[in-house]
Motif scaffolding. Structure first.
Motif: not given
Length: 201
Positions: A39-65
């Motif tokens: 959950n930390q990894i997913c949340e930080e990945t999204l917030s980081s992309a928003k802060a930089r204003g860049t695109g990012i491909s979403g990664r569901p928690p199930e994939l990372l697990a």
């Protein structure tokens, strides 16, 4: 002074660079026991992309697990068990291609050199698991491009990327996907880079 110690498959890095608070990072192949960090990894990945204003491909928690369980991810944390960084690999076209993806470092540990260490470890894991595969990376980040270049990656056109439709499906969650589609998947804002073991050897 920077010291590096290796213990089995775990790398412990002590960063003592000037003006940077020293940290002891443990960087290792992710396992089932690390799933609680997802959950930390997913949340930080999204917030980081928003802060930089860049695109990012979403990664569901199930994939990372799944990546953690299958040994296709690298995770970093402090000696006290605090999550610090993450990256994972995926294979395409029956192992012909391998992608290095999802490199993220927790905000408080940026500018410590940790991203570069994770990048090298995920590259080494890719070479170990898929020694004949062409490794590729798609990024809008200059820092990642520099790290890729140091590892032997070269910029290429999108025509040299996998044709696997599932790979391109992952781009649909990126805010830049309309640009990609308008260009008929021939280019986008991301720079494509490849490491071809046959050319290197």
């Amino acid at each position: 002074m920077k010291t590096i110690q290796y213990k089995s498959d775990t790398a412990i890095f002590s960063s003592n660079e000037e003006n940077i608070e020293p940290y002891d990072f443990i960087i290792e192949e992710a396992k089932l026991e690390h799933i609680h960090y997802i959950n930390q990894i997913c949340e930080e990945t999204l917030s980081s992309a928003k802060a930089r204003g860049t695109g990012i491909s979403g990664r569901p928690p199930e994939l990372l697990a799944k990546k953690m369980i299958e040994g296709e991810a690298i995770i970093a944390f402090t000696s006290k068990g605090k999550w610090a960084g993450f990256a994972f690999i995926s294979s395409w076209e029956n192992g012909k291609y391998v992608s290095n993806s999802g490199l993220i470092v927790a905000p408080e540990f940026r500018n410590t050199g940790l991203a570069k260490k994770i990048k090298r470890k995920i590259f080494e894991l890719s070479r170990q698991k898929y020694p004949k595969a062409i490794i590729f990376s798609l990024t809008t980040g200059l820092a990642v491009m520099k790290m890729n270049h140091e590892l032997g990656f070269e910029p290429v056109t999108y025509s040299e990327l996998p044709n696997d439709e599932l790979f391109w499906e992952n781009c649909k969650s990126c805010i830049n996907c309309p640009i990609l589609l308008s260009k008929e998947r021939k280019n986008c804002l991301c720079t494509a880079m490849l490491y071809n073991p046959e050319k290197i050897s």
